[in-house]
Each structure stands twice: as structure tokens, then as C-alpha cells.
Design an enzyme around this catalytic site. Structure first.
Site, PDB file in Angstrom:
ATOM      1  N   SER A   7      14.026  40.668  50.080  1.00 16.79           N
ATOM      2  CA  SER A   7      12.939  41.341  50.707  1.00 16.79           C
ATOM      3  C   SER A   7      13.267  41.910  51.942  1.00 16.79           C
ATOM      4  CB  SER A   7      11.925  40.324  50.719  1.00 16.79           C
ATOM      5  OG  SER A   7      10.661  41.062  51.764  1.00 16.79           O
TER       6      SER A   7
ATOM      7  N   TYR B  47       7.303  32.604  52.972  1.00 20.27           N
ATOM      8  CA  TYR B  47       8.057  33.808  52.240  1.00 20.27           C
ATOM      9  C   TYR B  47       9.247  34.238  52.958  1.00 20.27           C
ATOM     10  CZ  TYR B  47       8.373  38.127  49.542  1.00 20.27           C
ATOM     11  OH  TYR B  47       8.748  39.241  48.783  1.00 20.27           O
TER      12      TYR B  47
END
Length: 291
Positions: free
Chosen positions: A141, A154
């Protein structure tokens, strides 16, 4: 520029394939002639995706944090397809909450699924990848490149999978296996839409365009794949990003924390249908699980 190796006829395993990025990637790969094995927690959704992919698709219900379920999936994939050429470690969940207010089990589950789940997935399928001298793509990501206040579980998990994938890439090369990391910003998936609703002003990027970039990366066995072109520009300046984020994000972080405090404990739950599916699966296996 690496030479392209078309995916037609190759066996591609995709985790987190019941919806979103994983499902779209499976469909595009199948359209190019790949044989796809879909792993995930939602059997009804997996069956729908497999049907869209055609007769050269199969699905396997699997929690990527569970070594026994992974072993069963590996055996099923090998029985059906006789091998694996590409592994895409895509399964992931997310939650948005400051550490102060985050429910501990939910916070840690994000890291378990995203980081340990990816590690366990590669470990399980590695013998088949070595046999085919295949390719492993880890979905990371933009959060791996930049600090991520309010979604620190995350961000930590995605920074972790980036470090893992880039480190293990050298180990894989010894056996003729390629390895790469894919970086994506907010993309138009269930998770992306859920995240955008809690982050005003977030722009969602086109899913099909991002998936097309991933397919091209797989065919090139690329070490770095960018779901959105601008992310490539951030890697050389990633060292500057912590200071920038710290200066500009304190105000939004304060407002976000106040909103989470007002919303109560449910604000700490993993977001989107995928997050709910993971929570449901955990509670089914362990009735004492909360969060």
C-alpha cells in the site's frame, strides 16, 4: 524493461479474492487465459467470482492466518491445477482508530491478517512456487511508504509486508522464483469506499486501471508494481514524508479522534464487508472472541 511473460495457461493463486481488488484481478487474469485459484472467507462470494472467471477457476475457503486451512488450500490447488505459477498475497483488512481508543484485539487482528497472513501464505505455497520457478506478488500500500496516523495498525502491517517481501525476494531468487511488491492508494473497492466515508476529501482511484497495472507487473515479474502512477514518485522521497505528515496531519487527527470517541467501540471494528467477514469467521471459530 523486463520482457513480458503472458499469463495464458498459468496457474495464479489469489488470496482475498472474494471481492474488491482480488476478485477484479482474478477476472482480468482469467480473461487473459490464466487458470485462477481463489482463496477467501466468503464462500458465496467466491463462488460468484469463480463463475465469472469461467471453467478454469476454483475457489477455496481459507483464513490466511490459519496454517491448517492454508495447508488444505495448497492441497486442493495442487490436486486441481497440478501446480502454481503465480501467488498474489492480497488478503487484508483495515480499521481506523487512534491507538488510545482502538479495541486491542481488532487492532492486532489487522496486523495478524495483513502481515502474518501474508508470511504464512507464502510459506505454505513456496514449495509449489519453487517447483515452477514462479512469481510472488505481495500487495502492499501507499501506507508502506508514508506514516499513517489513525490507521497505524494498517500502516504497520503494510510496511511490514513490504520489508518482508523485499527481503525474501533475494531468498526466492536463489531458487529461481521472482518476487515483487505492489503499492496502491485509495482504490474503488469495498474497503476503499468504507475508508473514504470516514476520511473526507479522499479520492478513489479507478479499480480496473489499477488491476491492469498489476497484471502487467505479474507478466513482467516486476520487483515493484504501482497501482497508480504517482506512487512511483514517492519512493525516492519517502524519507521526507514523516516530517510532512506530522506537520499537516495533527489537526485532522485530533478531529478524527473526537469523532471516534463519540462513535463508541464499534468505530474500532475492521471496515467494509471483508472486515466483517473476518470478524464473523473468528467468532465462529472462537465464541470468546470479541471486537
Amino acid at each position: 524493461m523486463r520482457s513480458s511473460q503472458p499469463v495464458g495457461g498459468k496457474v495464479v493463486v489469489i488470496t482475498g479474492a472474494a471481492r474488491g481488488l482480488g476478485a477484479a484481478l482474478a477476472e482480468q487474469l482469467a480473461a487473459r487465459g490464466a487458470r485462477v485459484a481463489l482463496l477467501g472467507l466468503e464462500p458465496d462470494e467466491l463462488a460468484v467470482v469463480a463463475a465469472r472467471c469461467g471453467r478454469n477457476a476454483a475457489w477455496f475457503e481459507c483464513d490466511v492466518t490459519d496454517p491448517e486451512q492454508l495447508a488444505a488450500a495448497v492441497a486442493g490447488v495442487e490436486k486441481r491445477f497440478r501446480g502454481v505459477d503465480v501467488l498474489v498475497a492480497n488478503a487484508g483488512i483495515a480499521m481506523g482508530s487512534p491507538l488510545l481508543l482502538a479495541e486491542p484485539a481488532a487492532y492486532e487482528r489487522v496486523i495478524e491478517v495483513n502481515l502474518l497472513g501474508s508470511i504464512r501464505t507464502l510459506r505454505a505455497f513456496l514449495p509449489l512456487l519453487i517447483r515452477s520457478q514462479g512469481y510472488y506478488l505481495q500487495i502492499a500500500s501507499l501506507a508502506a511508504l508514508s506514516p499513517t496516523p489513525m490507521i497505524t495498525s494498517y500502516g504497520a502491517s503494510k510496511a511490514g509486508v513490504e520489508a518482508f517481501a523485499l527481503g525474501v525476494r533475494t531468498e526466492l531468487a536463489v531458487h529461481g522464483v521472482g518476487g515483487g511488491v505492489a503499492y496502491l492508494s485509495f482504490t474503488d473497492t469495498d474497503m476503499g469506499r468504507s475508508a473514504s466515508r470516514s476520511s473526507s476529501g479522499v479520492r478513489l482511484h479507478d479499480l480496473d486501471r489499477a488491476v491492469n497495472r498489476l497484471v502487467q507487473g505479474i507478466e513482467r515479474r516486476a520487483p515493484y508494481v504501482y497501482g497508480q502512477a504517482f506512487i512511483r514518485l514517492l519512493r525516492p522521497v519517502r524519507g521526507l514524508l514523516p516530517g510532512v505528515v506530522h506537520r499537516v496531519a495533527r489537526g485532522p487527527a485530533s478531529r478524527f479522534e473526537a469523532a471516534v470517541a463519540q462513535a463508541g467501540p464499534q468505530a474500532s471494528s475492521p471496515i467494509g464487508p471483508g472486515g466483517r467477514a473476518d470478524t464473523k469467521a473468528r467468532k465462529f471459530r472462537d465464541p470468546e472472541t470479541t471486537g
